[in-house]
Each structure stands twice: as C-alpha cells, then as structure tokens.
Design an enzyme around this catalytic site. Structure first.
Site, PDB file in Angstrom:
ATOM      1  N   SER A   1      17.679   4.770   0.732  1.00  0.00           N
ATOM      2  CA  SER A   1      18.113   4.719  -0.729  1.00  0.00           C
ATOM      3  C   SER A   1      19.438   5.342  -1.063  1.00  0.00           C
ATOM      4  CB  SER A   1      17.139   5.028  -1.557  1.00  0.00           C
ATOM      5  OG  SER A   1      16.008   4.470  -1.463  1.00  0.00           O
TER       6      SER A   1
HETATM    7  N1  SAM Z   1      12.406   6.954   1.461  1.00  0.00           N
HETATM    8  C1  SAM Z   1      13.194   6.234   2.326  1.00  0.00           C
HETATM    9  C2  SAM Z   1      14.388   6.954   2.958  1.00  0.00           C
HETATM   10  O1  SAM Z   1      14.351   8.250   2.567  1.00  0.00           O
HETATM   11  O2  SAM Z   1      14.840   6.418   3.824  1.00  0.00           O
HETATM   12  C3  SAM Z   1      13.576   4.867   1.905  1.00  0.00           C
HETATM   13  C4  SAM Z   1      12.652   4.095   1.947  1.00  0.00           C
HETATM   14  S1  SAM Z   1      13.078   2.124   1.750  1.00  0.00           S
HETATM   15  C5  SAM Z   1      13.776   1.794   0.664  1.00  0.00           C
HETATM   16  C6  SAM Z   1      11.374   1.464   1.597  1.00  0.00           C
HETATM   17  C7  SAM Z   1      10.531   2.002   2.761  1.00  0.00           C
HETATM   18  O3  SAM Z   1       9.152   1.785   2.392  1.00  0.00           O
HETATM   19  C8  SAM Z   1      10.460   0.879   4.035  1.00  0.00           C
HETATM   20  O4  SAM Z   1      10.650   1.818   4.971  1.00  0.00           O
HETATM   21  C9  SAM Z   1       9.197   0.223   4.153  1.00  0.00           C
HETATM   22  O5  SAM Z   1       9.038  -0.358   5.406  1.00  0.00           O
HETATM   23  C10 SAM Z   1       8.360   1.092   3.125  1.00  0.00           C
HETATM   24  N2  SAM Z   1       7.041   0.254   2.959  1.00  0.00           N
HETATM   25  C11 SAM Z   1       7.079  -0.620   2.126  1.00  0.00           C
HETATM   26  N3  SAM Z   1       5.773  -0.978   1.826  1.00  0.00           N
HETATM   27  C12 SAM Z   1       5.043   0.217   2.383  1.00  0.00           C
HETATM   28  C13 SAM Z   1       3.833   0.428   2.501  1.00  0.00           C
HETATM   29  N4  SAM Z   1       2.593  -0.225   1.816  1.00  0.00           N
HETATM   30  N5  SAM Z   1       3.360   1.510   3.087  1.00  0.00           N
HETATM   31  C14 SAM Z   1       4.136   2.366   3.766  1.00  0.00           C
HETATM   32  N6  SAM Z   1       5.544   2.024   3.804  1.00  0.00           N
HETATM   33  C15 SAM Z   1       5.743   1.048   2.838  1.00  0.00           C
END
Ligand code: SAM
Length: 215
Positions: free
Chosen positions: A61
């Site tokens: 993000s």
């Molecule tokens: N917090 C992260 C960072 O600091 O890099 C950025 C997150 S990215 C915007 C969103 C993440 O949520 C992705 O890696 C995606 O695979 C994960 N995601 C989406 N749905 C999910 C779920 N149900 N359980 C776990 N991870 C999930």
C-alpha cells in the site's frame, strides 16, 4: 540512492504534511526500511507516493495509507493486533515496532514466505504469520485489541467483529471492487460504533467472509 534521506522526505512530505500526527507512527515509518519489502529492481521507487506491485497481482500500500490506517488503530503499545493481508509484510513490520504482538494472515504462500524472510532479517520476532483465509480471522488467538484489514471488503466481516475485544478497533476498507471507504469500528460494552475516514482503493479481500473464495 540514500534510502534514509528518501524515507525522511517521504515522512515529511507525504505523512506529516497530510496530517499524520501520532509521533509513534511517524517514528515507526522513519525506522522501517520500506525498500526491503519490494523487489530489488523497484527499491528506488519504494518511497514514492503510491502503491507498488509485489507479485501475485497484489500491492504494497501507499505509505500514507499505511500511516493513516495505523494511526486510526490508536495504538499505545502492549496490544495484540491482527492484520489481514500480509502482502509484503511492510504493514506488519510497522505494527511490530508499535505493539506487543502481531498476528498476520496472507492467502498467497509466496508472498507470506517472502514477508517472513524480510521480517526475520529485521529481527521482528513478535510477528506470527499464517497462510490462509484471513476474512474469518484467527479465532484461536482472539480476542484482539486491534484488527486491520488491508484489502477491500464488500461488508464488515462478522467473524472479525466477534474477535475484537471490548474497546478494540477494527480498521477496514469497505465498498465495491473499484472504490471503498476506510471505516473504523470500535467495540463498546454494548455494541459497535462505526466512523468513516477517507475514500480509498484496495485489492479485493478474497475469502469466505469477503468477496468469496477464489481458486
Ligand atoms: N499489508 C500489505 C503490505 O504491507 O504489503 C499490503 C496488502 S495488499 C494491498 C492486500 C493483501 O491481502 C494481498 O497480499 C492479498 O493476497 C491479501 N488477501 C486478500 N484476501 C485475503 C484473505 N482472505 N486472507 C488473507 N490475505 C488476503
């Protein structure tokens, strides 16, 4: 490139100038080397004012969004925090410098493994990481003082509300797949209080209590 200078400039121009005021959050953003959480080829862009690709069609993000969501969690230290969507591990690293213990869940194994390696290399040993569907939370470790969801949800997942302690805060982007609003829900003795923050755009929260399960 001097990453420390870039990081300081990022904090001043992207965070403080936009109203981030929690000194603990500012110090954490000054401390954590964001460039280690992106691929080497992208390290020189790590302090730019935008999200960046991290593989698996996912993103790290924008720094401002990380700081704002962290500030909204109102952390004073000593908390147990759950993060859904580990991605690069950057948000988990920021949280790990601010609280007692971080629990973080990622659905993509390669992202989770890379995040684990970077967190370990920084000796952030208070992070428990699990691969799986975070939309249903981590019931075995509940309740949490704060929960942060770093992917966009159609609604607030009921299991996450249930896993908040009384007084606990949940910060989550809620909306359709193209735009969401950042919400903060606080659990009170007799229910939940919801507030809205800024508009935002996150990748989808896939999963049982998100947009559904994807194969
Ligand atoms: N917090 C992260 C960072 O600091 O890099 C950025 C997150 S990215 C915007 C969103 C993440 O949520 C992705 O890696 C995606 O695979 C994960 N995601 C989406 N749905 C999910 C779920 N149900 N359980 C776990 N991870 C999930």
């Amino acid at each position: 490139m001097n990453f420390e200078i870039s990081r300081k400039r990022m904090v001043e121009t992207q965070l403080i100038a936009r109203g981030i005021a929690d000194q603990r959050v500012i110090d954490a953003m000054l401390k954590i080397p964001r460039h280690l959480f992106v691929e080497e080829a992208m390290a020189t862009n790590a302090y730019s004012d935008s999200p960046l690709p991290i593989g698996e069609k996912q993103t790290i993000s924008q720094p401002y969004m990380v700081a704002l969501m962290t500030e909204l969690l109102n952390l004073s230290g000593g908390e147990r925090v759950l993060e859904i969507g580990t991605g690069s591990g950057y948000q988990a690293a920021i949280l790990a410098t601010l609280v007692d213990r971080v629990y973080t869940i990622e659905r993509f194994r390669p992202l989770a493994l890379r995040a684990r390696r970077v967190l370990d290399s920084l000796h952030l040993l208070n992070v428990n990481l699990k691969i799986g569907d975070g939309s249903v939370g981590w019931p075995e470790e509940a309740p949490f003082d704060a929960i942060i969801v770093t992917a966009g949800a159609p609604d607030i997942p009921a299991p996450l509300l249930q896993q908040l302690s009384v007084g606990g805060r949940l910060v989550i982007p809620v909306g359709n797949q193209f735009e969401q609003v950042l919400k903060r829900v606080t659990r009170t003795a007799d229910g939940f209080q919801s507030e809205q923050s800024v508009g935002c755009r996150f990748v989808k929260l896939v999963g049982k209590a998100g947009w559904g399960i994807e194969e």
